[in-house]
Design a protein around this motif. Structure first.
Motif, short mmCIF file in Angstrom:
data_model
loop_
_atom_site.label_atom_id
_atom_site.label_comp_id
_atom_site.label_asym_id
_atom_site.label_seq_id
_atom_site.Cartn_x
_atom_site.Cartn_y
_atom_site.Cartn_z
N HIS A 62 12.34 -8.89 -11.29
CA HIS A 62 12.09 -7.79 -10.36
C HIS A 62 10.76 -7.98 -9.64
O HIS A 62 9.77 -8.39 -10.23
N ARG A 66 7.53 -2.98 -13.68
CA ARG A 66 8.27 -1.93 -14.38
C ARG A 66 8.03 -2.08 -15.87
O ARG A 66 7.70 -3.16 -16.36
N GLU A 87 8.55 2.43 -12.69
CA GLU A 87 8.73 1.36 -11.72
C GLU A 87 7.83 1.56 -10.51
O GLU A 87 7.80 2.66 -9.95
#
Length: 130
Positions: A62, A66, A87
């Motif tokens: 990602h 997060r 996040e």
């Protein structure tokens, strides 16, 4: 550098024979960050780790930071947990980042989101089933 690991939260499955622990790591300046999520099973030898999900594994590929911010429940029969995910909304090197929180059902074994249950206004928003 002196680091210490602390158990931020611990919850148990319905039978009490499974537990989920949210572990954080602190440093000398008292900075605290998510380190690992540990699913343990009670055996005749005591608590044995069944699945460990590290910060790096949870982050995966990602783009935005997060981490797991809180725990709600564990379903040991399928390896699902209800967790609070924090996040960022921009890349870590951005000048301004807002962190968004949401309760999600997470497959701990596969490290995959199963369902998004609730978007939170604050990190303190409790998950209440109606």
């Amino acid at each position: 550098m002196n680091r210490e690991f602390i158990s931020l939260k611990e919850i148990f499955g319905p039978s009490g024979g499974d537990r989920l622990r949210l572990l954080h790591e602190t440093d000398e300046e008292s900075h605290d960050e998510f380190y690992t999520l540990s699913w343990d099973t009670l055996t005749v030898k005591g608590w044995q780790t069944k699945v460990k999900l590290t910060n790096d594994q949870f982050q995966g590929s990602h783009l935005f930071d997060r981490w797991i911010a809180d725990l709600h429940s564990l379903q040991p029969e399928n390896g699902f947990a209800v967790i609070l995910v924090a996040e960022g909304n921009r890349k870590p090197d951005s000048l301004s980042i807002e962190y968004l929180y949401s309760w999600r059902i997470w497959d701990i074994v596969e490290n995959a989101e199963v369902a998004r249950l609730k978007d939170c206004k604050t990190p303190c928003d409790a998950l209440v089933y109606q």
